[in-house]
Scaffold this motif. Structure first.
Motif, short mmCIF file in Angstrom:
data_model
loop_
_atom_site.label_atom_id
_atom_site.label_comp_id
_atom_site.label_asym_id
_atom_site.label_seq_id
_atom_site.Cartn_x
_atom_site.Cartn_y
_atom_site.Cartn_z
N ASP A 90 -3.58 -0.60 1.87
CA ASP A 90 -2.36 -0.34 2.63
C ASP A 90 -1.19 -0.20 1.67
O ASP A 90 -1.01 -1.03 0.78
CB ASP A 90 -2.12 -1.50 3.60
N GLY A 91 -0.40 0.86 1.83
CA GLY A 91 0.77 1.01 0.97
C GLY A 91 1.45 2.34 1.15
O GLY A 91 1.21 3.06 2.13
N LYS A 92 2.29 2.67 0.18
CA LYS A 92 3.02 3.94 0.17
C LYS A 92 2.43 4.81 -0.92
O LYS A 92 2.94 4.87 -2.03
CB LYS A 92 4.51 3.69 -0.09
N LEU A 93 1.33 5.46 -0.60
CA LEU A 93 0.62 6.26 -1.58
C LEU A 93 1.18 7.67 -1.62
O LEU A 93 1.42 8.28 -0.59
CB LEU A 93 -0.87 6.29 -1.23
N ASP A 94 1.39 8.19 -2.81
CA ASP A 94 1.95 9.52 -3.02
C ASP A 94 0.96 10.32 -3.88
O ASP A 94 0.68 9.97 -5.02
CB ASP A 94 3.30 9.40 -3.72
N MET A 95 0.46 11.41 -3.32
CA MET A 95 -0.57 12.20 -3.99
C MET A 95 -0.08 12.78 -5.31
O MET A 95 -0.81 12.79 -6.30
CB MET A 95 -1.05 13.31 -3.08
N ALA A 96 1.15 13.25 -5.38
CA ALA A 96 1.68 13.84 -6.61
C ALA A 96 1.71 12.81 -7.74
O ALA A 96 1.30 13.10 -8.87
CB ALA A 96 3.08 14.40 -6.37
N GLN A 97 2.17 11.60 -7.45
CA GLN A 97 2.20 10.55 -8.48
C GLN A 97 0.78 10.15 -8.87
O GLN A 97 0.52 9.86 -10.04
CB GLN A 97 2.98 9.34 -7.99
N LEU A 98 -0.11 10.11 -7.91
CA LEU A 98 -1.50 9.76 -8.19
C LEU A 98 -2.12 10.78 -9.14
O LEU A 98 -2.76 10.42 -10.12
CB LEU A 98 -2.31 9.67 -6.90
N MET A 99 -1.92 12.06 -8.86
CA MET A 99 -2.48 13.11 -9.71
C MET A 99 -1.89 13.02 -11.12
O MET A 99 -2.59 13.20 -12.11
CB MET A 99 -2.23 14.48 -9.10
N GLU A 100 -0.59 12.75 -11.22
CA GLU A 100 0.06 12.61 -12.52
C GLU A 100 -0.54 11.44 -13.29
O GLU A 100 -0.84 11.56 -14.48
CB GLU A 100 1.57 12.39 -12.33
N GLN A 101 -0.73 10.31 -12.63
CA GLN A 101 -1.31 9.13 -13.27
C GLN A 101 -2.73 9.41 -13.75
O GLN A 101 -3.09 9.07 -14.87
CB GLN A 101 -1.33 7.94 -12.31
N MET A 102 -3.52 10.07 -12.91
CA MET A 102 -4.89 10.37 -13.28
C MET A 102 -4.97 11.30 -14.48
O MET A 102 -5.81 11.12 -15.34
CB MET A 102 -5.65 10.95 -12.08
N SER A 103 -4.08 12.27 -14.54
CA SER A 103 -4.12 13.21 -15.66
C SER A 103 -3.70 12.54 -16.97
O SER A 103 -4.20 12.88 -18.04
CB SER A 103 -3.25 14.43 -15.37
N LEU A 110 -0.22 3.50 -9.59
CA LEU A 110 -0.92 3.45 -8.31
C LEU A 110 -0.81 2.06 -7.69
O LEU A 110 -0.51 1.93 -6.50
CB LEU A 110 -2.38 3.84 -8.47
N LEU A 111 -1.03 1.02 -8.47
CA LEU A 111 -0.95 -0.34 -7.93
C LEU A 111 0.44 -0.68 -7.41
O LEU A 111 0.57 -1.44 -6.46
CB LEU A 111 -1.38 -1.37 -8.98
N LYS A 112 1.46 -0.11 -8.01
CA LYS A 112 2.82 -0.36 -7.54
C LYS A 112 3.06 0.19 -6.14
O LYS A 112 3.95 -0.28 -5.44
CB LYS A 112 3.84 0.25 -8.52
N LYS A 113 2.28 1.17 -5.74
CA LYS A 113 2.42 1.80 -4.43
C LYS A 113 1.60 1.10 -3.34
O LYS A 113 1.73 1.42 -2.17
CB LYS A 113 2.00 3.27 -4.49
N ILE A 114 0.73 0.18 -3.75
CA ILE A 114 -0.15 -0.50 -2.79
C ILE A 114 0.45 -1.84 -2.41
O ILE A 114 0.86 -2.61 -3.28
CB ILE A 114 -1.57 -0.68 -3.38
N ASP A 115 0.50 -2.12 -1.11
CA ASP A 115 1.01 -3.40 -0.62
C ASP A 115 -0.09 -4.47 -0.56
O ASP A 115 0.14 -5.61 -0.95
CB ASP A 115 1.64 -3.24 0.76
N THR A 116 -1.25 -4.10 -0.04
CA THR A 116 -2.37 -5.04 0.07
C THR A 116 -3.69 -4.30 -0.04
O THR A 116 -3.78 -3.12 0.28
CB THR A 116 -2.37 -5.81 1.42
N ILE A 117 -4.69 -5.05 -0.48
CA ILE A 117 -6.07 -4.58 -0.46
C ILE A 117 -6.89 -5.71 0.15
O ILE A 117 -6.78 -6.87 -0.26
CB ILE A 117 -6.60 -4.26 -1.86
N ASP A 118 -7.67 -5.37 1.17
CA ASP A 118 -8.56 -6.34 1.80
C ASP A 118 -9.98 -5.82 1.72
O ASP A 118 -10.22 -4.63 1.95
CB ASP A 118 -8.18 -6.56 3.27
#
Length: 166
Positions: A150-163, A73-81
């Motif tokens: 802000d980033g390139k978030l992908d729901m499928a990868q997020l669900m895989e990571q969470m599981s 997930l962090l690899k898909k995020i560009d910035t957090i403010d």
């Protein structure tokens, strides 16, 4: 600011509901740091990648943690403010400015919740191309905080990571 389980649930829901992404105009949010009494924390791509590489999470307060063992997930995020304030007048000003941004084009509401203690949480997303900007805005009494992811978030990868991590 006293955060509740509602913020955790709202953050998870916002990230889970965010599909392939967007990049809203973060310059609108950067103006918030100039409001007297607003504290601002910026986490850039370098630190996010370092945390991802080491399997760490990026934590904001007691209730918001982004990332984990796999770091996907962090690899898909560009910035957090993160913008926060603890004075009534400043919180009202922050709330009005955030609402004026959200009333603009492209913002899609994901969650709008109020708990029994009066804490309000709003989660919105804005998509442009392959980028997503997700905002989590929480306000309670005289305090307010805003998290902009802000980033390139992908729901499928997020669900895989969470599981894998649960």
């Amino acid at each position: 600011m006293k955060h509740t389980l509602l913020i955790k649930v709202a953050l998870c829901a916002a990230i889970m509901l965010t599909s392939t992404g967007a990049n809203a105009s973060n310059k609108d949010f950067k103006k918030l740091a100039k409001i007297e009494g607003v504290e601002h924390v910026h986490v850039g791509k370098f630190l996010l990648n370092l945390a991802a590489k080491n399997g760490e999470s990026v934590n904001f307060g007691d209730n918001i943690a982004i990332g984990g063992k796999s770091g996907n997930l962090l690899k898909k995020i560009d910035t957090i403010d993160v913008y926060s304030c603890e004075k009534k007048n400043t919180a009202e000003q922050l709330s009005q400015y955030v609402q004026s941004i959200l009333d603009g084009n492209g913002w899609e509401p994901l969650i709008n919740a109020t708990d029994e203690d009066g804490e309000k949480v709003k989660i919105y997303q804005n998509q442009q191309g392959k980028h997503t900007t997700v905002i989590i805005f929480a306000e309670e009494d005289n305090e307010a905080s805003l998290v902009v992811i802000d980033g390139k978030l992908d729901m499928a990868q997020l669900m895989e990571q969470m599981s894998k991590e649960n």
